[in-house]
Every structure is written in structure tokens, then in C-alpha cells.
Scaffold this motif. Structure first.
Motif, PDB file in Angstrom:
ATOM      1  N   MET A 160      -1.422   9.234 -13.030  1.00 58.76           N
ATOM      2  CA  MET A 160      -1.221   9.899 -11.653  1.00 58.76           C
ATOM      3  C   MET A 160      -0.439   9.270 -10.771  1.00 58.76           C
ATOM      4  O   MET A 160      -0.778   7.724 -10.492  1.00 58.76           O
ATOM      5  CB  MET A 160      -2.361  10.560 -11.143  1.00 58.76           C
ATOM      6  N   GLU A 161       0.812   9.220 -10.234  1.00 60.08           N
ATOM      7  CA  GLU A 161       1.501   8.428  -9.463  1.00 60.08           C
ATOM      8  C   GLU A 161       1.031   8.525  -7.721  1.00 60.08           C
ATOM      9  O   GLU A 161       0.552   9.715  -7.573  1.00 60.08           O
ATOM     10  CB  GLU A 161       3.112   8.760  -9.501  1.00 60.08           C
ATOM     11  N   ILE A 162       1.303   7.323  -7.454  1.00 59.49           N
ATOM     12  CA  ILE A 162       1.117   7.401  -5.791  1.00 59.49           C
ATOM     13  C   ILE A 162       2.121   6.489  -5.166  1.00 59.49           C
ATOM     14  O   ILE A 162       2.739   5.516  -5.720  1.00 59.49           O
ATOM     15  CB  ILE A 162      -0.378   6.639  -5.644  1.00 59.49           C
ATOM     16  N   VAL A 163       2.672   6.670  -3.924  1.00 60.43           N
ATOM     17  CA  VAL A 163       3.499   6.294  -3.185  1.00 60.43           C
ATOM     18  C   VAL A 163       2.970   5.753  -1.953  1.00 60.43           C
ATOM     19  O   VAL A 163       2.366   6.359  -1.222  1.00 60.43           O
ATOM     20  CB  VAL A 163       4.832   7.168  -2.871  1.00 60.43           C
ATOM     21  N   PHE A 164       3.457   4.420  -1.432  1.00 62.74           N
ATOM     22  CA  PHE A 164       3.011   3.832  -0.264  1.00 62.74           C
ATOM     23  C   PHE A 164       4.100   3.820   0.716  1.00 62.74           C
ATOM     24  O   PHE A 164       5.236   3.640   0.135  1.00 62.74           O
ATOM     25  CB  PHE A 164       2.108   2.598  -0.464  1.00 62.74           C
ATOM     26  N   ASP A 165       3.813   3.519   2.022  1.00 66.65           N
ATOM     27  CA  ASP A 165       4.858   3.110   2.840  1.00 66.65           C
ATOM     28  C   ASP A 165       5.281   1.592   2.851  1.00 66.65           C
ATOM     29  O   ASP A 165       4.823   0.920   4.006  1.00 66.65           O
ATOM     30  CB  ASP A 165       4.578   3.785   4.313  1.00 66.65           C
ATOM     31  N   ILE A 166       6.021   1.354   1.829  1.00 71.94           N
ATOM     32  CA  ILE A 166       6.336  -0.043   1.899  1.00 71.94           C
ATOM     33  C   ILE A 166       7.636  -0.223   0.820  1.00 71.94           C
ATOM     34  O   ILE A 166       8.028   0.639   0.044  1.00 71.94           O
ATOM     35  CB  ILE A 166       5.210  -1.021   1.053  1.00 71.94           C
ATOM     36  N   SER A 167       8.665  -0.937   1.465  1.00 74.62           N
ATOM     37  CA  SER A 167      10.261  -0.993   0.862  1.00 74.62           C
ATOM     38  C   SER A 167      10.158  -2.051  -0.257  1.00 74.62           C
ATOM     39  O   SER A 167       8.961  -2.873  -0.556  1.00 74.62           O
ATOM     40  CB  SER A 167      11.133  -1.448   1.653  1.00 74.62           C
ATOM     41  N   GLN A 168      10.687  -2.139  -0.975  1.00 77.35           N
ATOM     42  CA  GLN A 168      10.786  -2.879  -2.322  1.00 77.35           C
ATOM     43  C   GLN A 168      10.796  -4.362  -1.739  1.00 77.35           C
ATOM     44  O   GLN A 168      10.462  -5.326  -2.413  1.00 77.35           O
ATOM     45  CB  GLN A 168      12.170  -2.664  -3.357  1.00 77.35           C
ATOM     46  N   ASP A 169      11.640  -4.601  -0.571  1.00 73.55           N
ATOM     47  CA  ASP A 169      11.772  -6.173  -0.293  1.00 73.55           C
ATOM     48  C   ASP A 169      10.256  -6.575   0.464  1.00 73.55           C
ATOM     49  O   ASP A 169      10.388  -7.735   0.311  1.00 73.55           O
ATOM     50  CB  ASP A 169      12.852  -5.936   1.016  1.00 73.55           C
ATOM     51  N   GLU A 170       9.584  -5.508   0.977  1.00 73.10           N
ATOM     52  CA  GLU A 170       8.280  -6.002   1.549  1.00 73.10           C
ATOM     53  C   GLU A 170       7.042  -6.315   0.404  1.00 73.10           C
ATOM     54  O   GLU A 170       6.155  -6.818   0.966  1.00 73.10           O
ATOM     55  CB  GLU A 170       7.904  -4.828   2.652  1.00 73.10           C
ATOM     56  N   LEU A 171       7.560  -5.513  -0.739  1.00 69.37           N
ATOM     57  CA  LEU A 171       6.386  -5.458  -1.570  1.00 69.37           C
ATOM     58  C   LEU A 171       5.861  -6.780  -2.123  1.00 69.37           C
ATOM     59  O   LEU A 171       4.641  -7.175  -1.906  1.00 69.37           O
ATOM     60  CB  LEU A 171       6.790  -4.582  -2.738  1.00 69.37           C
ATOM     61  N   PRO A 172       6.863  -7.729  -2.469  1.00 67.92           N
ATOM     62  CA  PRO A 172       6.457  -8.965  -2.863  1.00 67.92           C
ATOM     63  C   PRO A 172       5.548  -9.803  -2.034  1.00 67.92           C
ATOM     64  O   PRO A 172       4.724 -10.586  -1.907  1.00 67.92           O
ATOM     65  CB  PRO A 172       7.680  -9.840  -3.193  1.00 67.92           C
ATOM     66  N   ILE A 173       5.857  -9.641  -0.622  1.00 70.38           N
ATOM     67  CA  ILE A 173       5.161 -10.291   0.633  1.00 70.38           C
ATOM     68  C   ILE A 173       3.711  -9.796   0.439  1.00 70.38           C
ATOM     69  O   ILE A 173       2.760 -10.558   0.840  1.00 70.38           O
ATOM     70  CB  ILE A 173       5.915 -10.185   1.830  1.00 70.38           C
ATOM     71  N   PHE A 174       3.618  -8.311   0.571  1.00 69.24           N
ATOM     72  CA  PHE A 174       2.384  -7.829   0.582  1.00 69.24           C
ATOM     73  C   PHE A 174       1.716  -8.170  -0.310  1.00 69.24           C
ATOM     74  O   PHE A 174       0.367  -8.446  -0.150  1.00 69.24           O
ATOM     75  CB  PHE A 174       2.512  -6.303   0.676  1.00 69.24           C
ATOM     76  N   LEU A 175       1.912  -8.104  -1.775  1.00 67.25           N
ATOM     77  CA  LEU A 175       1.160  -8.521  -3.044  1.00 67.25           C
ATOM     78  C   LEU A 175       0.515  -9.959  -2.627  1.00 67.25           C
ATOM     79  O   LEU A 175      -0.409 -10.626  -3.140  1.00 67.25           O
ATOM     80  CB  LEU A 175       1.957  -8.427  -4.112  1.00 67.25           C
ATOM     81  N   ALA A 176       1.973 -10.890  -2.180  1.00 67.14           N
ATOM     82  CA  ALA A 176       1.487 -12.288  -2.290  1.00 67.14           C
ATOM     83  C   ALA A 176      -0.001 -12.708  -1.273  1.00 67.14           C
ATOM     84  O   ALA A 176      -0.646 -13.155  -1.547  1.00 67.14           O
ATOM     85  CB  ALA A 176       2.639 -13.154  -1.779  1.00 67.14           C
ATOM     86  N   GLU A 177       0.379 -11.728  -0.015  1.00 68.93           N
ATOM     87  CA  GLU A 177      -0.747 -11.880   0.964  1.00 68.93           C
ATOM     88  C   GLU A 177      -2.088 -11.293   0.355  1.00 68.93           C
ATOM     89  O   GLU A 177      -2.981 -12.139   0.873  1.00 68.93           O
ATOM     90  CB  GLU A 177      -0.252 -11.140   2.356  1.00 68.93           C
ATOM     91  N   VAL A 178      -2.064 -10.307   0.005  1.00 70.93           N
ATOM     92  CA  VAL A 178      -3.109  -9.927  -0.708  1.00 70.93           C
ATOM     93  C   VAL A 178      -3.978 -10.495  -1.545  1.00 70.93           C
ATOM     94  O   VAL A 178      -5.062 -10.931  -1.650  1.00 70.93           O
ATOM     95  CB  VAL A 178      -3.072  -8.314  -1.252  1.00 70.93           C
ATOM     96  N   ASP A 179      -3.080 -11.140  -2.525  1.00 74.73           N
ATOM     97  CA  ASP A 179      -3.653 -12.190  -3.451  1.00 74.73           C
ATOM     98  C   ASP A 179      -4.249 -13.238  -2.779  1.00 74.73           C
ATOM     99  O   ASP A 179      -5.134 -13.828  -3.317  1.00 74.73           O
ATOM    100  CB  ASP A 179      -2.402 -12.722  -4.345  1.00 74.73           C
ATOM    101  N   GLU A 180      -3.388 -13.973  -1.832  1.00 78.53           N
ATOM    102  CA  GLU A 180      -4.175 -14.927  -0.891  1.00 78.53           C
ATOM    103  C   GLU A 180      -5.313 -14.834  -0.632  1.00 78.53           C
ATOM    104  O   GLU A 180      -6.407 -15.507  -0.574  1.00 78.53           O
ATOM    105  CB  GLU A 180      -3.096 -15.368   0.029  1.00 78.53           C
ATOM    106  N   GLN A 181      -5.712 -13.601  -0.006  1.00 82.67           N
ATOM    107  CA  GLN A 181      -6.950 -13.090   0.796  1.00 82.67           C
ATOM    108  C   GLN A 181      -7.899 -12.940  -0.128  1.00 82.67           C
ATOM    109  O   GLN A 181      -9.053 -13.097  -0.014  1.00 82.67           O
ATOM    110  CB  GLN A 181      -6.720 -11.962   1.651  1.00 82.67           C
ATOM    111  N   LEU A 182      -7.448 -12.084  -1.508  1.00 82.91           N
ATOM    112  CA  LEU A 182      -8.396 -12.075  -2.392  1.00 82.91           C
ATOM    113  C   LEU A 182      -9.037 -13.351  -3.071  1.00 82.91           C
ATOM    114  O   LEU A 182     -10.108 -13.419  -3.467  1.00 82.91           O
ATOM    115  CB  LEU A 182      -7.879 -11.334  -3.544  1.00 82.91           C
TER     116      LEU A 182
END
Length: 160
Positions: A1-23
Motif C-alpha cells: 500500500m502506498e502512502i504520500v507525505f508532505d515533503i519534496s524530493q529536495d527535502e527528503l535527503p535532509i529529513f532522512l539524514a536528520e531522522v537517522d542522526e536522532q535515531l
């Protein structure tokens, strides 16, 4: 099942890196606090990491990630205030929550809903903090993902 979030492709790597850092902070500090048991600085860092992930999840509309981090944050707050004490079982539950957050992070990356039982972890955290809700209310978390998916399906249907 697909899901869409309110994030652009430009913002995605920043989001993922920040989440990884906090994890990583959550993982390392949970292992460390298991050995020292009571460390105000570590507890503050754990709380801040959960709070940061919750805020980022809220900004992109990832409700399940937001709910899970909210419960983790609540638990860390209770530990900071001394109304709860660490135990091996509690740390294991927190580590399960961090694993769940990794699955939810991957949802953002892949756009596909994970099959992990995130509601089980949320209920476990609520049980620890004494804020458990009746089963009918916790099942609403499961239906939330179905509602988000239905909205995505409707958007897809409209674009044809």
C-alpha cells in the motif's frame, strides 16, 4: 500500500539524514543508560531526540511516526521527572520503539506502508506511562493509515 507525505524530493535527503542522526542518539543513549541507569544528561538527550523526530514527522504529516515519538517522549519525560524508573524491560520496549521508527522512516523514503505492528509498540509505551486507552481507541491508529491511503487513492483517481 502506498502512502504520500508532505515533503519534496529536495527535502527528503535532509529529513532522512536528520531522522537517522536522532535515531542514532536514541540507540546509543539507551544502551549507555542501561549501564549507568540514572543520568540526567542522557535522559535529556533522549527526550530531545524523540521530540525532534516528533516535530519533523508532524511537519510532513506522518501521523504514525508522530504518535510513536509522542509516546516515547512521554515516557522519557516521566523518567526525567522520576515518576518512573528504568528497567531492562523498559529499555527493550524503547529499543523496539526505535526499531519501529526506523520502519516508519523507511515509509517516507519508499512511499510504501511498512508491515510492522506500530500500534503494539504505542500501546506498550502507553501501558508503561499509565496512559493506556481502551482497545477501540487504539484501533483508530490502525484505521488512520487506511484513511491516509484512501486519500492517496482518491488523489490518484482524480489525476487520471
Amino acid at each position: 500500500m502506498e502512502i504520500v507525505f508532505d515533503i519534496s524530493q529536495d527535502e527528503l535527503p535532509i529529513f532522512l539524514a536528520e531522522v537517522d542522526e536522532q535515531l542514532q542518539v536514541l540507540d546509543e543513549h539507551l544502551v549507555e543508560i542501561e549501564q549507568v541507569c540514572d543520568n540526567t544528561s542522557l535522559l535529556q538527550d533522549l527526550f530531545r531526540a524523540a521530540h525532534t523526530i516528533k516535530g519533523m514527522a508532524g511537519m510532513i504529516g506522518h501521523n504514525r511516526m508522530m504518535h510513536l515519538t509522542h509516546e516515547l517522549e512521554t515516557l522519557f519525560d516521566a523518567l526525567r521527572k522520576g515518576t518512573m524508573q528504568f528497567s531492562t524491560a523498559l529499555i527493550d520496549l524503547c529499543l523496539d520503539a526505535v526499531d519501529g521508527l526506523r520502519f516508519l522512516r523507511e515509509e517516507v523514503n519508499s512511499g510504501v506502508v511498512c508491515s510492522q505492528d506500530i500500534d503494539r509498540i504505542i500501546v506498550g509505551l502507553k501501558n508503561q506511562t499509565g496512559q493506556a486507552h481502551p482497545p477501540a481507541e487504539t484501533s483508530s491508529l490502525s484505521s488512520e493509515i487506511d484513511q491516509q491511503s484512501a486519500q492517496v487513492d482518491n488523489l490518484t483517481d482524480c489525476s487520471n
